[in-house]
Design a protein around this motif. Structure first.
Motif, mmCIF file in Angstrom:
data_model
loop_
_atom_site.group_PDB
_atom_site.id
_atom_site.type_symbol
_atom_site.label_atom_id
_atom_site.label_comp_id
_atom_site.label_asym_id
_atom_site.label_seq_id
_atom_site.Cartn_x
_atom_site.Cartn_y
_atom_site.Cartn_z
ATOM 1 N N SER B 16 0.791 -1.327 -0.025
ATOM 2 C CA SER B 16 -0.011 0.004 0.114
ATOM 3 C C SER B 16 0.731 1.175 0.219
ATOM 4 N N THR B 17 0.602 1.920 -0.565
ATOM 5 C CA THR B 17 0.947 3.483 -1.102
ATOM 6 C C THR B 17 0.704 4.431 -0.502
ATOM 7 N N ALA B 18 -0.636 3.966 -0.104
ATOM 8 C CA ALA B 18 -1.503 5.378 0.897
ATOM 9 C C ALA B 18 -0.439 6.525 1.759
ATOM 10 N N SER B 19 0.335 5.140 2.634
ATOM 11 C CA SER B 19 1.250 6.344 3.762
ATOM 12 C C SER B 19 2.430 7.262 3.020
ATOM 13 N N LEU B 20 3.106 7.005 1.937
ATOM 14 C CA LEU B 20 3.986 7.553 1.449
ATOM 15 C C LEU B 20 3.682 9.285 1.160
ATOM 16 N N PRO B 21 2.720 9.426 0.932
ATOM 17 C CA PRO B 21 2.742 11.194 1.344
ATOM 18 C C PRO B 21 2.503 11.655 2.415
ATOM 19 N N ASP B 22 2.247 11.528 4.099
ATOM 20 C CA ASP B 22 2.618 11.556 5.473
ATOM 21 C C ASP B 22 4.171 10.999 5.410
ATOM 22 N N ILE B 23 4.923 10.110 4.618
ATOM 23 C CA ILE B 23 6.347 9.623 5.311
ATOM 24 C C ILE B 23 6.565 11.148 4.446
ATOM 25 N N ILE B 24 6.526 11.980 3.327
ATOM 26 C CA ILE B 24 6.500 12.415 3.099
ATOM 27 C C ILE B 24 7.038 14.142 3.470
ATOM 28 N N PHE B 25 5.398 14.220 4.335
ATOM 29 C CA PHE B 25 5.091 15.300 5.335
ATOM 30 C C PHE B 25 5.624 15.497 6.172
ATOM 31 N N MET B 26 5.461 14.287 6.422
ATOM 32 C CA MET B 26 6.790 14.342 8.143
ATOM 33 C C MET B 26 7.889 14.778 7.406
ATOM 34 N N LEU B 27 8.766 14.780 6.304
ATOM 35 C CA LEU B 27 9.248 14.959 5.795
ATOM 36 C C LEU B 27 9.739 16.775 6.410
#
Lengths: 184, 156
Positions: B16-27
């Motif tokens: 699932s790539t749904a959490s990728l945007p969130d990781i980017i946001f965290m960065l």
């Protein structure tokens, strides 16, 4: 066989819907806790520079509130050794002169504060002295604003402020410091 | 052998790539938090005194900063420990002030030039001598609006 496929399906679908909420929580936390550093300070207007010697004005002694700060950061106000804490009260009394005393300013408009320091005076002391004098004027203007318009000075319109400023102008003259106690 | 192959084929390979945007946001947030918004690096130690009668500096583009304080320890070999003036990002002498003011002035629209304020960020321990020299030079350059930078002291 059926058992294995069920286990695979469960482990592959983690609900990612709450990720966004966690990220938002973090964002809001940092938004709330961040304080953007603001630059504040005492605003002054320096007198314009002129090459000629300023003509000496003869002032009546009662209208001059002289403040001298020496290189060891001691205060001499109108010939008396004073401390910074009582400076504001004395300045206010001098400018307002509520009892119409002979030795204090004739009127707030005629009162002149004269500040002189040594080159060895610490900046900290200079600022605290300046701050007290500014505070004296600010409080007097506030009182005048309350008396005339029933409002704090900062809530007045610009015309009303002008009226208050004309009644209590801030005349602060800074003399060239004496070359004493310069750090080397 | 056949059993092994079968098992691999059954599990679905998609992560699932749904959490990728969130990781980017965290960065993004991490770098937002770590970044310090400061255009000039301080080379002198400035610890401004406390005061109560403060005015806020409204428009950052109309303000130029002059720092006065002791050079940082790494510069003391070269510049000594006597309080120095810093204009922009380098040590300067009082004679450099007119050029510094002029350089800032040309960046400001003509209509707003009267509102230019010089913010003096001076260490509390500095003696008035150098401050006075700077003030005199500012007056000579026609820069009359000055703000003595100070920290807010809560009055009781």
């Amino acid at each position: 066989m059926a058992k294995t496929s069920l286990r695979d399906r469960i482990s592959n679908e983690i609900n990612a819907g709450s990720m966004a909420d966690i990220a938002f929580l973090l964002l809001i936390f940092f938004l709330v806790t961040t304080t953007i550093e603001e630059d504040e300070g005492i605003l002054v207007r320096l007198p314009p520079w002129s090459e000629e010697e300023p003509e000496t004005q003869k002032l009546r002694e009662r209208n001059v509130f002289s403040v001298l700060v020496n290189a060891s950061n001691q205060l001499l106000v109108r010939g008396e050794v004073t401390n910074v804490a009582s400076l504001k009260q004395r300045a206010k009394e001098f400018i307002r002169n509520p009892q119409a005393r002979e030795d204090l300013a004739e009127s707030p408009g005629k009162a002149i504060v004269s500040l002189k320091n040594d080159r060895g005076t610490s900046y900290e002391t200079y600022i605290s002295v300046y701050n007290e004098l500014q505070a004296a004027y600010n409080e007097l203007r506030n009182e005048e604003a309350m008396r005339r318009f029933g409002k704090q000075y900062e809530n007045l319109s610009s015309d009303q402020r002008q009226v208050v400023r004309n009644t209590i102008p801030m005349i602060l003259s800074e003399a060239e410091p004496t070359a004493f106690g310069e750090e080397n | 052998m056949s059993k092994f192959n079968k098992k691999r084929g059954k599990s679905s390979p998609a992560i699932s790539t749904a959490s990728l945007p969130d990781i980017i946001f965290m960065l993004l947030f991490f770098f937002m938090v770590v970044t310090v918004l400061r255009d000039t690096e301080l080379k002198v130690q400035v610890n401004t005194p406390f005061a109560t009668e403060l005015t806020k500096l409204e428009k950052k583009s109309l303000v130029n900063f002059l720092y006065i304080g002791k050079p940082n320890p790494e510069f003391q070999d070269l510049y000594g420990s006597k309080p120095r003036l810093q204009l922009g990002d380098k040590f300067s002498s009082v004679a450099d002030i007119p050029l510094f003011l002029e350089k800032h002035k040309v960046k400001v629209p003509e209509a707003q030039r009267d509102a230019i304020t010089s913010s003096l960020k001076v260490d509390g321990k500095v003696t008035m001598g150098i401050v006075q020299d700077v003030k005199t030079e500012l007056r000579k350059s026609g820069q009359q609006k000055v703000n003595y930078s100070a920290k807010r002291k809560e009055s009781f």
